[in-house]
Design an enzyme around this catalytic site. Sequence first.
Site, PDB file in Angstrom:
ATOM      1  N   CYS A 419       0.890  -1.109   0.021  1.00  0.00           N
ATOM      2  CA  CYS A 419       0.001   0.139   0.073  1.00  0.00           C
ATOM      3  C   CYS A 419       0.977   1.087   0.187  1.00  0.00           C
ATOM      4  CB  CYS A 419      -1.028  -0.028   1.147  1.00  0.00           C
ATOM      5  SG  CYS A 419      -2.327   0.845   0.879  1.00  0.00           S
ATOM      6  N   HIS A 546      -3.490  -5.131   0.359  1.00  0.00           N
ATOM      7  CA  HIS A 546      -2.862  -5.707   1.737  1.00  0.00           C
ATOM      8  C   HIS A 546      -3.069  -7.162   1.482  1.00  0.00           C
ATOM      9  CE1 HIS A 546      -2.619  -1.737   3.949  1.00  0.00           C
ATOM     10  NE2 HIS A 546      -3.765  -1.317   3.090  1.00  0.00           N
ATOM     11  N   GLU A 548      -1.562  -9.298   3.337  1.00  0.00           N
ATOM     12  CA  GLU A 548      -1.513  -9.733   4.671  1.00  0.00           C
ATOM     13  C   GLU A 548      -2.868 -10.331   5.242  1.00  0.00           C
ATOM     14  OE1 GLU A 548      -0.857  -6.732   3.872  1.00  0.00           O
ATOM     15  OE2 GLU A 548      -1.193  -5.227   5.624  1.00  0.00           O
TER      16      GLU A 548
HETATM   17  N1  GLN Z   1      -1.828   6.500   2.845  1.00  0.00           N
HETATM   18  C1  GLN Z   1      -1.808   5.866   1.727  1.00  0.00           C
HETATM   19  C2  GLN Z   1      -3.438   6.236   1.095  1.00  0.00           C
HETATM   20  O1  GLN Z   1      -4.139   6.542   1.644  1.00  0.00           O
HETATM   21  C3  GLN Z   1      -1.713   4.571   1.935  1.00  0.00           C
HETATM   22  C4  GLN Z   1      -2.567   3.834   2.800  1.00  0.00           C
HETATM   23  C5  GLN Z   1      -2.214   2.462   3.472  1.00  0.00           C
HETATM   24  O2  GLN Z   1      -1.076   2.254   3.208  1.00  0.00           O
HETATM   25  N2  GLN Z   1      -2.969   1.749   4.068  1.00  0.00           N
HETATM   26  O3  GLN Z   1      -3.358   5.733  -0.223  1.00  0.00           O
END
Ligand code: GLN
Length: 616
Positions: A419, A546, A548
């Site tokens: 992310c 994600h 995970e």
């Molecule tokens: N802050 C970044 C976004 O909003 C990444 C978010 C995250 O890593 N969950 O896109």
Amino acid sequence: MNKGGGMKKMKYVLVTGGVVSGLGKGVTASSIGVLLKACGLRVTSIKIDPYLNTDAGTMSPFEHGEVYVLDDGGEVDLDLGNYERFLDIKLTRDNNITTGKIYQAVIDKERRGDYLGKTVQVVPHITDAIQEWIERVAMIPVDGQPGPADVCVIELGGTIGDIESMPFTEALGQFSYRVGKTTTYETLHDAAAGNFCLIHVSLVPVLSAVGEQKSKPTQHSVRGLRSLGLTPNILACRSTLALEENVKQKLSQFCHVPAENIITLYDVPNIWHLPSLLRDQKAHGAILGALNLLGVAREPNLKEWTSRAESCDMLLEPVRIAIVGKYTGLSDSYLSLLKALLHASVSLRKKLVVDWVPASDIEDETAKENPEAYKAAWKLLQGADGVLVPGGFGDRGVEGKILAAKYARENRIPFLGICLGMQIAVIEFARSILGLQDANSTEFDPDTKSPCVIFMPEGSKTHFGGTMRLGSRRTYFQVMDCKSAKLYGNRGFVDERHRHRYEVNPDMVSTLEDAGLSFTGKDETGQRMEIVELPNHPYYIGAQFHPEFKSRPGKPSALFLGLIAAACGQLDSLLHAHKIPNGMAKKVSLYQNGNATKFAKIPADGIYSNCNGVHA
Ligand code: GLN
């Protein structure tokens, strides 16, 4: 199950906690679920969090541990992650009940006039709403099979006696009375038969001065439980060693629980031992007896769990992963990430060693302000076999994360960016390779001239004001000849969970690709970049999602498996073994005998790290 026809009665197992928090109630409740599943039953679960937040979405991971994300986009308590991992199920946002959700539902109803002029009160309106919620959600299938589960494990967060859990304990007291007794003809005369089983998790401390196991705290908390109308069927006592017989007798006498229903949760080398620890003390017999299921369940088969737990204890050869993040003081903030790394390491028979690197400590500024911390952080990073930059919000440590990505790219160290970590990798590439010095995400620099990561909310017609892209979305592989597609088993697409607002700027994609970056996974429109890779690097992958959250013991997540394999020099053999992730440990033998490093103490979660306090 339930072949006799007729309306199926849901069976409930309630898990409460007493004396202190942090007893591992969530892991215990999950293990109870595993044990029942091993008896051939289908299991679902509900977690009750008595806080006022409607969900965990707004809570700081530093204070409350990670925000766990579900397929349906629910942002929930991390304990739901334990349930999903242990039971291999997919829960919904409604499987996490909070005070906020219940009150909101009741107040909405009141505003609609549904209470017909009545005074709306905690008892009966809030308590009724809690019971209705539980009964409704328990029926949702979560294991991919049609029809409701056989048993619903309900975990009540907090400790018995907390002010904020009072409406829940009152509701559950009524609930146990209402659903508890079974009404079928066959069991009508069986006093023990019912649909409700209460397991109270408590603490039996040992005072070091006398070395005696103390039962009084448990006695008191059971008294508290009884005064709230809840009667425990089983006591599960946390204690360093097995309970002594006389302590069991005393507890039995004072708490009115048969001695054979008193289980000791003594310390085990890793939490995967818990289901068999419960089985060895015949916890399943006590639960099935209380639920009138003895006749339908089989003897538990926990072979897979026992062998995984034991092989995890025996791993010797370390794989060192540096996690460069913001909340490095508290590993619960990255719980699923740690679990995903663990699942991958165990399946490749490596002992996971996590080095937490505070992102801001590797920044140039720290070199001046705190040279010791700077040196220590870089030493950890340079000693790692693989680097992971996790997700995150806010600009703290962003420059440090960019430095970590640069270090991994230039030194050909296996790298996984998740992310925010993917966005970091793209920013670093734009700065170093395209020479765009001020390349940035508009999240951190709204005025950047090179916005390679931009705000890309999803137009949601149902969630006004909600701009987060949340939950399961599909990623289509753009080419098959890339590491990520191979790791995912050469499928055309994959569904993973998301939680973000910003994304790689589609207008810069062709420039980035011309310079050597490869966007190997995109959404169905081709506008959203989901996976990025550096093809000529041993392992350099970023994912907007994600992965995970969908990793399971025995079913490691593909990109984590790739990272660990690359970090141990085994990626090629992994990629050549055609059938990959699911159950891969059995199919591919990648055992490597190297110089074994011995560790003095085995941590309870099987993860060795330079920070304490991982709980599940
Ligand atoms: N802050 C970044 C976004 O909003 C990444 C978010 C995250 O890593 N969950 O896109």
